[in-house]
Design a protein around this motif. Structure first.
Motif, PDB file in Angstrom:
ATOM      1  N   GLN A 145       0.840  -1.188   0.000  1.00 42.67           N
ATOM      2  CA  GLN A 145       0.000   0.000   0.000  1.00 42.67           C
ATOM      3  C   GLN A 145       0.885   1.252   0.000  1.00 42.67           C
ATOM      4  O   GLN A 145       1.940   1.276   0.622  1.00 42.67           O
ATOM      5  CB  GLN A 145      -0.916   0.009   1.227  1.00 42.67           C
ATOM      6  N   GLU A 146       0.386   2.297  -0.687  1.00 41.99           N
ATOM      7  CA  GLU A 146       1.211   3.481  -0.901  1.00 41.99           C
ATOM      8  C   GLU A 146       1.562   4.175   0.400  1.00 41.99           C
ATOM      9  O   GLU A 146       2.699   4.604   0.606  1.00 41.99           O
ATOM     10  CB  GLU A 146       0.479   4.457  -1.829  1.00 41.99           C
ATOM     11  N   GLU A 147       0.581   4.297   1.338  1.00 41.59           N
ATOM     12  CA  GLU A 147       0.876   4.993   2.588  1.00 41.59           C
ATOM     13  C   GLU A 147       1.889   4.229   3.444  1.00 41.59           C
ATOM     14  O   GLU A 147       2.704   4.830   4.156  1.00 41.59           O
ATOM     15  CB  GLU A 147      -0.418   5.233   3.379  1.00 41.59           C
ATOM     16  N   ASN A 148       1.890   2.900   3.370  1.00 42.77           N
ATOM     17  CA  ASN A 148       2.876   2.114   4.133  1.00 42.77           C
ATOM     18  C   ASN A 148       4.282   2.258   3.556  1.00 42.77           C
ATOM     19  O   ASN A 148       5.268   2.278   4.299  1.00 42.77           O
ATOM     20  CB  ASN A 148       2.478   0.640   4.147  1.00 42.77           C
ATOM     21  N   VAL A 149       4.376   2.376   2.244  1.00 50.20           N
ATOM     22  CA  VAL A 149       5.687   2.496   1.606  1.00 50.20           C
ATOM     23  C   VAL A 149       6.383   3.786   2.051  1.00 50.20           C
ATOM     24  O   VAL A 149       7.583   3.798   2.332  1.00 50.20           O
ATOM     25  CB  VAL A 149       5.532   2.457   0.076  1.00 50.20           C
ATOM     26  N   GLN A 150       5.646   4.878   2.128  1.00 46.10           N
ATOM     27  CA  GLN A 150       6.230   6.138   2.569  1.00 46.10           C
ATOM     28  C   GLN A 150       6.741   6.035   4.009  1.00 46.10           C
ATOM     29  O   GLN A 150       7.795   6.572   4.350  1.00 46.10           O
ATOM     30  CB  GLN A 150       5.185   7.255   2.453  1.00 46.10           C
ATOM     31  N   MET A 151       6.002   5.331   4.833  1.00 46.37           N
ATOM     32  CA  MET A 151       6.419   5.156   6.228  1.00 46.37           C
ATOM     33  C   MET A 151       7.696   4.314   6.306  1.00 46.37           C
ATOM     34  O   MET A 151       8.610   4.611   7.083  1.00 46.37           O
ATOM     35  CB  MET A 151       5.290   4.489   7.019  1.00 46.37           C
ATOM     36  N   TYR A 152       7.787   3.256   5.489  1.00 42.42           N
ATOM     37  CA  TYR A 152       8.966   2.393   5.502  1.00 42.42           C
ATOM     38  C   TYR A 152      10.207   3.151   5.019  1.00 42.42           C
ATOM     39  O   TYR A 152      11.309   2.975   5.553  1.00 42.42           O
ATOM     40  CB  TYR A 152       8.736   1.168   4.624  1.00 42.42           C
ATOM     41  N   LYS A 153      10.028   4.020   4.008  1.00 40.93           N
ATOM     42  CA  LYS A 153      11.159   4.790   3.508  1.00 40.93           C
ATOM     43  C   LYS A 153      11.693   5.733   4.578  1.00 40.93           C
ATOM     44  O   LYS A 153      12.913   5.907   4.719  1.00 40.93           O
ATOM     45  CB  LYS A 153      10.739   5.588   2.271  1.00 40.93           C
ATOM     46  N   GLN A 154      10.786   6.319   5.365  1.00 40.11           N
ATOM     47  CA  GLN A 154      11.216   7.219   6.418  1.00 40.11           C
ATOM     48  C   GLN A 154      11.992   6.469   7.507  1.00 40.11           C
ATOM     49  O   GLN A 154      12.989   6.969   8.035  1.00 40.11           O
ATOM     50  CB  GLN A 154       9.992   7.938   7.026  1.00 40.11           C
TER      51      GLN A 154
ATOM     52  N   ASP B  81      15.760   7.132   8.821  1.00 39.71           N
ATOM     53  CA  ASP B  81      16.014   7.424  10.238  1.00 39.71           C
ATOM     54  C   ASP B  81      17.061   6.472  10.832  1.00 39.71           C
ATOM     55  O   ASP B  81      17.861   6.877  11.690  1.00 39.71           O
ATOM     56  CB  ASP B  81      14.712   7.334  11.036  1.00 39.71           C
ATOM     57  N   ASN B  82      17.066   5.226  10.390  1.00 37.69           N
ATOM     58  CA  ASN B  82      17.981   4.222  10.959  1.00 37.69           C
ATOM     59  C   ASN B  82      19.213   3.967  10.088  1.00 37.69           C
ATOM     60  O   ASN B  82      19.990   3.042  10.379  1.00 37.69           O
ATOM     61  CB  ASN B  82      17.235   2.902  11.168  1.00 37.69           C
ATOM     62  N   ASN B  83      19.383   4.769   9.022  1.00 40.34           N
ATOM     63  CA  ASN B  83      20.575   4.659   8.165  1.00 40.34           C
ATOM     64  C   ASN B  83      20.769   3.226   7.661  1.00 40.34           C
ATOM     65  O   ASN B  83      21.856   2.645   7.746  1.00 40.34           O
ATOM     66  CB  ASN B  83      21.817   5.145   8.919  1.00 40.34           C
ATOM     67  N   LEU B  84      19.729   2.662   7.113  1.00 44.80           N
ATOM     68  CA  LEU B  84      19.776   1.285   6.619  1.00 44.80           C
ATOM     69  C   LEU B  84      20.212   1.282   5.155  1.00 44.80           C
ATOM     70  O   LEU B  84      19.395   1.321   4.237  1.00 44.80           O
ATOM     71  CB  LEU B  84      18.396   0.625   6.770  1.00 44.80           C
ATOM     72  N   ASN B  85      21.516   1.257   4.951  1.00 44.16           N
ATOM     73  CA  ASN B  85      22.008   1.098   3.581  1.00 44.16           C
ATOM     74  C   ASN B  85      22.113  -0.393   3.235  1.00 44.16           C
ATOM     75  O   ASN B  85      21.711  -1.258   4.021  1.00 44.16           O
ATOM     76  CB  ASN B  85      23.353   1.801   3.406  1.00 44.16           C
ATOM     77  N   GLY B  86      22.699  -0.699   2.080  1.00 47.78           N
ATOM     78  CA  GLY B  86      22.756  -2.093   1.649  1.00 47.78           C
ATOM     79  C   GLY B  86      23.591  -2.965   2.571  1.00 47.78           C
ATOM     80  O   GLY B  86      23.238  -4.103   2.865  1.00 47.78           O
ATOM     81  N   ARG B  87      24.720  -2.444   3.043  1.00 43.32           N
ATOM     82  CA  ARG B  87      25.572  -3.231   3.932  1.00 43.32           C
ATOM     83  C   ARG B  87      24.875  -3.525   5.251  1.00 43.32           C
ATOM     84  O   ARG B  87      25.008  -4.622   5.803  1.00 43.32           O
ATOM     85  CB  ARG B  87      26.877  -2.474   4.190  1.00 43.32           C
TER      86      ARG B  87
ATOM     87  N   ASN C  77      12.187  -5.535  13.630  1.00 42.08           N
ATOM     88  CA  ASN C  77      11.717  -4.686  14.724  1.00 42.08           C
ATOM     89  C   ASN C  77      11.833  -3.207  14.368  1.00 42.08           C
ATOM     90  O   ASN C  77      10.963  -2.398  14.724  1.00 42.08           O
ATOM     91  CB  ASN C  77      12.517  -4.980  15.995  1.00 42.08           C
ATOM     92  N   VAL C  78      12.897  -2.837  13.666  1.00 44.10           N
ATOM     93  CA  VAL C  78      13.080  -1.431  13.295  1.00 44.10           C
ATOM     94  C   VAL C  78      12.039  -0.994  12.276  1.00 44.10           C
ATOM     95  O   VAL C  78      11.472   0.111  12.368  1.00 44.10           O
ATOM     96  CB  VAL C  78      14.510  -1.230  12.741  1.00 44.10           C
ATOM     97  N   MET C  79      11.750  -1.852  11.296  1.00 43.91           N
ATOM     98  CA  MET C  79      10.805  -1.490  10.244  1.00 43.91           C
ATOM     99  C   MET C  79       9.368  -1.487  10.749  1.00 43.91           C
ATOM    100  O   MET C  79       8.524  -0.747  10.226  1.00 43.91           O
ATOM    101  CB  MET C  79      10.937  -2.446   9.063  1.00 43.91           C
ATOM    102  N   GLY C  80       9.050  -2.290  11.755  1.00 43.98           N
ATOM    103  CA  GLY C  80       7.695  -2.314  12.299  1.00 43.98           C
ATOM    104  C   GLY C  80       6.647  -2.742  11.292  1.00 43.98           C
ATOM    105  O   GLY C  80       5.534  -2.197  11.268  1.00 43.98           O
ATOM    106  N   MET C  81       6.982  -3.694  10.431  1.00 45.96           N
ATOM    107  CA  MET C  81       6.072  -4.140   9.376  1.00 45.96           C
ATOM    108  C   MET C  81       5.092  -5.186   9.887  1.00 45.96           C
ATOM    109  O   MET C  81       5.378  -5.931  10.829  1.00 45.96           O
ATOM    110  CB  MET C  81       6.870  -4.741   8.213  1.00 45.96           C
TER     111      MET C  81
END
Length: 701
Positions: free
Chosen positions: A631-640, A644-650, A662-666
């Motif tokens: 869902q579009e509203e959930n995607v925006q929340m996940y991107k934020q 906030d947690n600096n989740l890059n590929g590594r 736990n961090v993503m809260g999905m």
């Protein structure tokens, strides 16, 4: 016992570090109190047999020196088991008991009997430890002769080892309060006297004389009969021990399968150890020197775990007697033995820690150190000289021998022989580069690896001179490449697979290989794919253990070889197992498979190079709505939350998957789709919490 000139020649001076360590161990063993178990620890390929031979030589040399001093001090020579000494030994063994005097206890000259047990030779038997016992019996018989030990087994019941403060070393055996040899002579004299009386007087003339003669005749006949029976019994026992050795007896009893016979067999083994111990004590008194049996156990780390445990238990049986003159040397790779002990079903609950189990058995641990440069060069020189006939044979550039059809020879080969370089010169130059100061730190201390490199260089150069011009053959690079493939097969296979995948990817895109990529150094290729290798290192754990020091690999590879060099040497690389590279290919996946799956999930390689913004772009409205149904509203929340947690590929690759959840809260559905897309696998199922049973309710079936 005197060492031969060939044996003493290498012992006159300490040529290498190995000589110093072996001499120190031999000195310690010479003055150690038996029984003793030595852990001769070394990784595979560290020349354990060669070093054991050095220890044997030093022990023999030390014993020979002490023999000379003992003979000078007492003025009596050391007795041998041959000629007159053998006849005297049989006489003393039959009619006397040996005495362990204070003089004997103070003797410092020792004779060593070396018995080497290769466990690999008995790996096919059901009871490997029984092979240890048979080898011990056979070795002692070969060391002291079959006749002395056969006679001793026949009279051993009447032989006692006396440990008393007496001056004489032999005490006569008694029979009817008389020395045994006097009793036997007296019996023979009576028998001869009775026989002579019968021969002279003939049959009795009267009742009285007849009764006397009849009585004398009966007594004489009985004495003669008993003497003959005793002598016959001893003779039969000796002949039996000569024909059917103790080794054969042990093997025959080992073939029985019923439990009662196995229990009896273990009892016989214990009795045999006691018999051997008593016989060696008798021989010590006779030869006027102490005796030690050095049992060398080798190749045990090549056997199955249960059989390894059986041999270790057999060593405990042999050493259970405190008077046993045994020195057991366990020459193994401790890492392998520990794994065998911990995985064996025979020691479940007893040896959860294999190192602690070894510490209970080993009395003297001796870890063979790494070879220094001088030792490695000495070993390398001896290997090269030992293969002199192989690598320095004359090139057959003249007319072929009679009977050889030159038409059948390939044209390339004939041209190469006529115009090509001299293989001998190139091989000598390549092998000589090993002695360059730069290469000394790169050479392994594994003797097997050194032999492989020497042999591989000769084959590699002979292959190259048939295919490429002489100007393209660089002996220095050939040596370094062979060394790379020998000591770092896993990392080199990974680099070659990366090059193959990159070239295949360029070819699939319809492009030609860029010359700039051919000039790329192999270290740059390795460094670029290092994080991907680190991400899958768990799957390559066993293969990575084949490689040597990573730092030396870095120094050797840096600015030495390019992609072009790798493509040049690859057709001539005969010492690199292609199955290793095949596993790299399966783990990494081909470029075609990556492209076909890219629409459904990310690869580890692409994920590692992503920044935070690039991860957010993947978690975009278009990607997740069209591909995964978010869902579009959930995607925006996940991107934020990613920002906030600096989740890059590594961070996504190396972090714990539950922490990311736990961090993503999905929700459960979104988390499942997210895991499949980014990690390529379904998340692990959560463990259900334990619930207390409800009293009064019965569980449903």
């Amino acid at each position: 016992m005197k060492p031969s000139p060939e044996t003493m020649a290498p012992l006159r001076s300490f040529e290498t570090k190995d000589d110093i360590y072996c001499y120190s161990l031999a000195k310690a063993l010479y003055y150690a109190v038996s029984p003793l178990t030595v852990g001769f620890y070394a990784p595979w390929g560290r020349r354990e047999d060669f070093l054991l031979n050095k220890v044997e030589s030093y022990l023999c040399l030390e014993g020979w020196k002490k023999d000379q001093l003992e003979e000078e001090r007492t003025g009596r020579k050391i007795r041998k088991c041959s000629g007159k000494d053998l006849i005297k030994l049989i006489f003393l063994m039959t009619f006397y008991n040996p005495v362990i005097t204070e003089t004997h206890k103070q003797r410092t000259n020792i004779r060593y009997c070396f018995i080497r047990f290769s466990a690999w030779e008995f790996a096919g038997s059901d009871q490997l430890w029984a092979g240890l016992v048979t080898t011990l019996c056979d070795g002692i018989e070969n060391c002291f002769g079959l006749a002395p030990i056969s006679i001793y087994r026949a009279v051993s019941r009447k032989t006692k080892i006396i440990d008393a403060p007496l001056k004489q070393e032999w005490v006569s055996k008694k029979f009817l309060c008389l020395p045994l040899w006097i009793s036997i002579l007296l019996a023979i004299f009576i028998a001869v006297a009775v026989g002579a009386s019968i021969f002279i007087f003939g049959f009795p003339l009267g009742d009285l004389s007849g009764n006397i003669l009849a009585t004398a005749q009966g007594v004489g006949t009985s004495v003669v009969g008993i003497s003959l029976m005793i002598a016959l019994k001893v003779g039969i026992t000796v002949i039996k021990n000569v024909i059917v050795t103790q080794k054969g007896t042990v093997q025959r009893k080992m073939n029985r399968t019923d439990m009662s016979s196995q229990l009896g067999f273990m009892s016989d083994v214990k009795k045999e150890v006691k018999t051997i111990t008593s016989f060696l004590q008798l021989m010590e008194v006779f030869q006027r020197q102490k005796i030690r049996i050095v049992l060398e156990i080798t190749n045990l780390d090549k056997c199955m775990p249960d059989k390894v445990v059986g041999v270790l238990n057999a060593m405990n049986i042999l050493l259970s007697d405190s008077n046993a003159p045994f020195i057991s040397i366990l020459s193994v790779d401790p890492k392998i033995i520990v794994e065998c002990v911990e995985s064996s079903d025979l020691l479940k609950g007893m040896a959860n820690n294999g190192y602690e189990f070894l510490n209970r058995i080993i009395t003297l641990p001796f870890c063979i150190p790494k070879m220094n440069c001088e030792t490695k060069l000495s070993l390398l020189r001896s290997i090269i000289e030992g293969t002199d006939e192989v690598i320095r044979d004359k090139e057959q550039e003249q007319t072929p021998p009679t009977g050889v059809n030159t038409i059948d020879m390939p044209t390339e080969v004939k041209c190469s022989d006529d115009k090509g370089p001299n293989a001998k010169k190139l091989i000598d130059e390549a092998l000589g580069y090993f002695f360059h100061e730069r290469m000394r730190d790169y050479i392994t201390d594994n003797a097997v690896h050194i032999k492989r490199m020497v042999n591989t260089i000769t084959i590699t150069i002979r292959l190259m001179i048939r295919e490429v011009p002489r100007s393209q053959i660089q002996p220095r690079k050939v040596t370094e490449w062979v060394l790379l493939a020998t000591q770092w097969p896993c990392r080199l296979s990974w680099i070659l697979q990366c090059i193959e995948d990159e070239q295949q990817n360029i070819s699939l895109e319809g492009q030609q290989t860029d010359s700039s990529y051919s000039g790329t150094f192999l270290w740059d290729v390795f460094e670029k794919a290092l994080e991907e290798l680190n991400a899958i290192k768990t799957s390559l754990k066993q293969l990575l253990e084949l490689d040597g020091d990573p730092e030396i690999f870095h120094h050797l590879l840096r600015e030495n070889f390019t992609v072009e060099d790798a493509n040049f040497f690859l057709p001539f690389t005969v010492n690199l197992d292609t199955s290793i590279k095949r596993q790299m290919e399966l783990l990494r996946g081909s470029n075609k498979m990556w492209e076909s799956k890219k629409s459904n999930r990310l690869t580890v390689k692409s994920l590692l190079n992503m920044s935070v913004n690039e991860v957010c772009e993947e978690v975009s409205v278009k990607s997740f709505i069209n591909k995964l149904g978010f869902q579009e509203e959930n995607v925006q929340m996940y991107k934020q939350k990613i920002k906030d947690n600096n989740l890059n590929g590594r961070a996504l690759v190396y972090s714990d998957i539950n922490e990311i959840k736990n961090v993503m809260g999905m929700a459960l559905g979104d988390w499942t789709l997210f895991s499949v897309y980014f990690f390529g696998a379904l998340p692990s199922a959560p463990i259900a919490p334990a619930t207390a049973p409800v009293i009064g309710k019965q569980e449903a079936p």
